[in-house]
Design a protein around this motif. Structure first.
Motif, PDB file in Angstrom:
ATOM      1  N   VAL A  38       0.994  -1.084   0.092  1.00  0.00           N
ATOM      2  CA  VAL A  38       0.084   0.076  -0.110  1.00  0.00           C
ATOM      3  C   VAL A  38       0.904   1.259   0.149  1.00  0.00           C
ATOM      4  O   VAL A  38       1.754   1.323   1.006  1.00  0.00           O
ATOM      5  N   TYR A  39       0.804   2.095  -1.175  1.00  0.00           N
ATOM      6  CA  TYR A  39       1.732   3.224  -1.291  1.00  0.00           C
ATOM      7  C   TYR A  39       0.910   4.113  -0.403  1.00  0.00           C
ATOM      8  O   TYR A  39      -0.271   4.650  -0.784  1.00  0.00           O
ATOM      9  N   ILE A  40       1.554   4.841   0.582  1.00  0.00           N
ATOM     10  CA  ILE A  40       1.002   5.983   1.368  1.00  0.00           C
ATOM     11  C   ILE A  40       1.895   7.394   1.195  1.00  0.00           C
ATOM     12  O   ILE A  40       2.505   7.412   0.121  1.00  0.00           O
ATOM     13  N   LYS A  41       1.713   8.083   1.811  1.00  0.00           N
ATOM     14  CA  LYS A  41       2.094   9.527   1.972  1.00  0.00           C
ATOM     15  C   LYS A  41       3.744   9.171   1.556  1.00  0.00           C
ATOM     16  O   LYS A  41       4.336   8.543   2.249  1.00  0.00           O
ATOM     17  N   GLU A  42       4.271  10.031   0.603  1.00  0.00           N
ATOM     18  CA  GLU A  42       5.731   9.873   0.262  1.00  0.00           C
ATOM     19  C   GLU A  42       6.631  10.529   1.438  1.00  0.00           C
ATOM     20  O   GLU A  42       6.663  11.663   1.801  1.00  0.00           O
ATOM     21  N   ALA A  43       7.459   9.497   1.902  1.00  0.00           N
ATOM     22  CA  ALA A  43       8.305   9.789   3.301  1.00  0.00           C
ATOM     23  C   ALA A  43       9.459  10.725   2.689  1.00  0.00           C
ATOM     24  O   ALA A  43      10.113  11.599   3.458  1.00  0.00           O
ATOM     25  N   HIS A  44       9.699  10.653   1.536  1.00  0.00           N
ATOM     26  CA  HIS A  44      10.877  11.540   1.028  1.00  0.00           C
ATOM     27  C   HIS A  44      10.626  12.370  -0.024  1.00  0.00           C
ATOM     28  O   HIS A  44      11.738  12.379  -1.045  1.00  0.00           O
ATOM     29  N   ALA A  45       9.746  13.179   0.013  1.00  0.00           N
ATOM     30  CA  ALA A  45       9.321  13.969  -0.965  1.00  0.00           C
ATOM     31  C   ALA A  45      10.354  15.156  -1.294  1.00  0.00           C
ATOM     32  O   ALA A  45      11.005  15.718  -0.423  1.00  0.00           O
ATOM     33  N   ASP A  46      10.531  15.403  -2.410  1.00  0.00           N
ATOM     34  CA  ASP A  46      11.549  16.196  -2.830  1.00  0.00           C
ATOM     35  C   ASP A  46      11.177  17.671  -2.613  1.00  0.00           C
ATOM     36  O   ASP A  46      12.179  18.620  -2.146  1.00  0.00           O
ATOM     37  N   ASP A  47       9.867  17.997  -2.420  1.00  0.00           N
ATOM     38  CA  ASP A  47       9.779  19.266  -1.688  1.00  0.00           C
ATOM     39  C   ASP A  47       9.285  19.176  -0.223  1.00  0.00           C
ATOM     40  O   ASP A  47       8.615  20.276   0.296  1.00  0.00           O
ATOM     41  N   GLY A  48       9.789  18.199   0.248  1.00  0.00           N
ATOM     42  CA  GLY A  48       9.596  18.361   1.949  1.00  0.00           C
ATOM     43  C   GLY A  48      11.120  18.237   2.575  1.00  0.00           C
ATOM     44  O   GLY A  48      11.993  19.110   1.903  1.00  0.00           O
ATOM     45  N   ALA A  49      10.835  17.724   3.681  1.00  0.00           N
ATOM     46  CA  ALA A  49      12.162  17.677   4.719  1.00  0.00           C
ATOM     47  C   ALA A  49      13.352  17.225   4.130  1.00  0.00           C
ATOM     48  O   ALA A  49      14.747  17.716   4.443  1.00  0.00           O
ATOM     49  N   TRP A  50      13.175  16.285   3.054  1.00  0.00           N
ATOM     50  CA  TRP A  50      14.445  15.596   2.490  1.00  0.00           C
ATOM     51  C   TRP A  50      15.013  16.351   1.312  1.00  0.00           C
ATOM     52  O   TRP A  50      16.064  15.963   0.408  1.00  0.00           O
ATOM     53  N   ALA A  51      14.363  17.766   0.802  1.00  0.00           N
ATOM     54  CA  ALA A  51      14.528  18.377  -0.341  1.00  0.00           C
ATOM     55  C   ALA A  51      15.861  18.455  -0.650  1.00  0.00           C
ATOM     56  O   ALA A  51      16.496  18.356  -1.792  1.00  0.00           O
ATOM     57  N   ASN A  52      16.775  18.586   0.398  1.00  0.00           N
ATOM     58  CA  ASN A  52      18.155  19.118   0.206  1.00  0.00           C
ATOM     59  C   ASN A  52      19.452  17.931   0.257  1.00  0.00           C
ATOM     60  O   ASN A  52      20.473  18.195   0.240  1.00  0.00           O
ATOM     61  N   HIS A 104      12.383  10.550  -7.686  1.00  0.00           N
ATOM     62  CA  HIS A 104      12.130  11.763  -7.619  1.00  0.00           C
ATOM     63  C   HIS A 104      10.722  12.141  -7.382  1.00  0.00           C
ATOM     64  O   HIS A 104       9.879  12.220  -8.721  1.00  0.00           O
ATOM     65  N   VAL A 105      10.003  12.340  -6.262  1.00  0.00           N
ATOM     66  CA  VAL A 105       8.768  12.522  -6.196  1.00  0.00           C
ATOM     67  C   VAL A 105       8.496  13.746  -5.214  1.00  0.00           C
ATOM     68  O   VAL A 105       8.749  13.733  -4.329  1.00  0.00           O
ATOM     69  N   ASN A 106       7.472  14.474  -5.657  1.00  0.00           N
ATOM     70  CA  ASN A 106       6.947  15.538  -4.683  1.00  0.00           C
ATOM     71  C   ASN A 106       5.921  15.073  -3.901  1.00  0.00           C
ATOM     72  O   ASN A 106       5.095  13.962  -4.068  1.00  0.00           O
ATOM     73  N   ASP A 107       5.724  15.827  -2.846  1.00  0.00           N
ATOM     74  CA  ASP A 107       4.467  15.505  -2.091  1.00  0.00           C
ATOM     75  C   ASP A 107       3.144  15.278  -2.835  1.00  0.00           C
ATOM     76  O   ASP A 107       3.019  16.232  -3.642  1.00  0.00           O
ATOM     77  N   HIS A 108       2.445  14.341  -2.512  1.00  0.00           N
ATOM     78  CA  HIS A 108       1.164  14.213  -3.353  1.00  0.00           C
ATOM     79  C   HIS A 108       0.069  15.319  -2.906  1.00  0.00           C
ATOM     80  O   HIS A 108      -0.276  15.359  -1.887  1.00  0.00           O
ATOM     81  N   LYS A 109      -0.170  15.943  -4.181  1.00  0.00           N
ATOM     82  CA  LYS A 109      -1.309  17.050  -3.988  1.00  0.00           C
ATOM     83  C   LYS A 109      -2.758  16.637  -4.243  1.00  0.00           C
ATOM     84  O   LYS A 109      -3.585  17.286  -4.111  1.00  0.00           O
ATOM     85  N   SER A 110      -2.684  15.627  -5.049  1.00  0.00           N
ATOM     86  CA  SER A 110      -4.037  14.963  -5.612  1.00  0.00           C
ATOM     87  C   SER A 110      -3.684  13.477  -5.652  1.00  0.00           C
ATOM     88  O   SER A 110      -2.437  12.920  -5.632  1.00  0.00           O
ATOM     89  N   LEU A 111      -4.819  12.592  -6.096  1.00  0.00           N
ATOM     90  CA  LEU A 111      -4.749  11.106  -6.246  1.00  0.00           C
ATOM     91  C   LEU A 111      -4.077  10.840  -7.542  1.00  0.00           C
ATOM     92  O   LEU A 111      -3.127   9.892  -7.559  1.00  0.00           O
ATOM     93  N   GLU A 112      -4.181  11.980  -8.610  1.00  0.00           N
ATOM     94  CA  GLU A 112      -3.276  11.502  -9.553  1.00  0.00           C
ATOM     95  C   GLU A 112      -1.434  11.632  -9.298  1.00  0.00           C
ATOM     96  O   GLU A 112      -0.992  10.898  -9.958  1.00  0.00           O
ATOM     97  N   ASP A 113      -1.487  12.650  -8.607  1.00  0.00           N
ATOM     98  CA  ASP A 113       0.281  12.640  -8.122  1.00  0.00           C
ATOM     99  C   ASP A 113       0.616  11.347  -7.326  1.00  0.00           C
ATOM    100  O   ASP A 113       1.592  10.688  -7.657  1.00  0.00           O
ATOM    101  N   ARG A 114      -0.550  10.778  -6.450  1.00  0.00           N
ATOM    102  CA  ARG A 114      -0.112   9.602  -5.475  1.00  0.00           C
ATOM    103  C   ARG A 114       0.095   8.473  -6.718  1.00  0.00           C
ATOM    104  O   ARG A 114       0.882   7.573  -6.474  1.00  0.00           O
ATOM    105  N   ASN A 115      -0.959   8.396  -7.694  1.00  0.00           N
ATOM    106  CA  ASN A 115      -0.956   7.312  -8.366  1.00  0.00           C
ATOM    107  C   ASN A 115       0.291   7.479  -9.215  1.00  0.00           C
ATOM    108  O   ASN A 115       0.903   5.995  -9.564  1.00  0.00           O
TER     109      ASN A 115
END
Length: 116
Positions: free
Chosen positions: A13-27, A34-45
């Motif tokens: 089950v793929y859940i919230k991205e733990a290492h989103a490029d635009d999150g705490a791990w960005a640097n 390379h995945v950004n935080d999901h803003k929509s179901l399409e992003d998560r898919n």
């Protein structure tokens, strides 16, 4: 999965991205997708689909409100064995570094021995 594929069903089950490029791990220079935080179901898919080539099991995705991650306390990763509607095993540490695969395998062997 390969060892128990005849006796048990496996899924991710793929859940919230733990290492989103635009999150705490960005640097951090991580060698990964390379995945950004999901803003929509399409992003998560789209992010979940990146895993189809590397995981040999069905991949489902959590709702955008992260309901499954919350219910199973699964962020960022968790291994769980469910039999019927009961949780029989849940990893005591978050993963993947905290997973005790041998402990999970022993639990699965015990369950299969009791139900064969």
């Amino acid at each position: 999965m390969r060892r128990f594929s005849e006796e048990a069903d496996f899924l991710t089950v793929y859940i919230k991205e733990a290492h989103a490029d635009d999150g705490a791990w960005a640097n951090l220079p991580l060698d990964r997708f390379h995945v950004n935080d999901h803003k929509s179901l399409e992003d998560r898919n789209e992010a979940a689909n990146l895993l189809t080539d590397i995981l040999p099991c069905p991949i489902y995705m959590d709702a955008l409100d992260d309901e499954a991650a919350k219910v199973y306390k699964a962020f960022p990763d968790k291994m769980i064995i469910i039999l019927g509607d009961k949780i029989k095993y849940t990893s005591s540490q978050i993963g993947p570094a905290g997973f005790d695969v041998d402990e999970m395998v022993t639990c699965l062997e015990d369950i299969l021995a009791k139900h064969s």
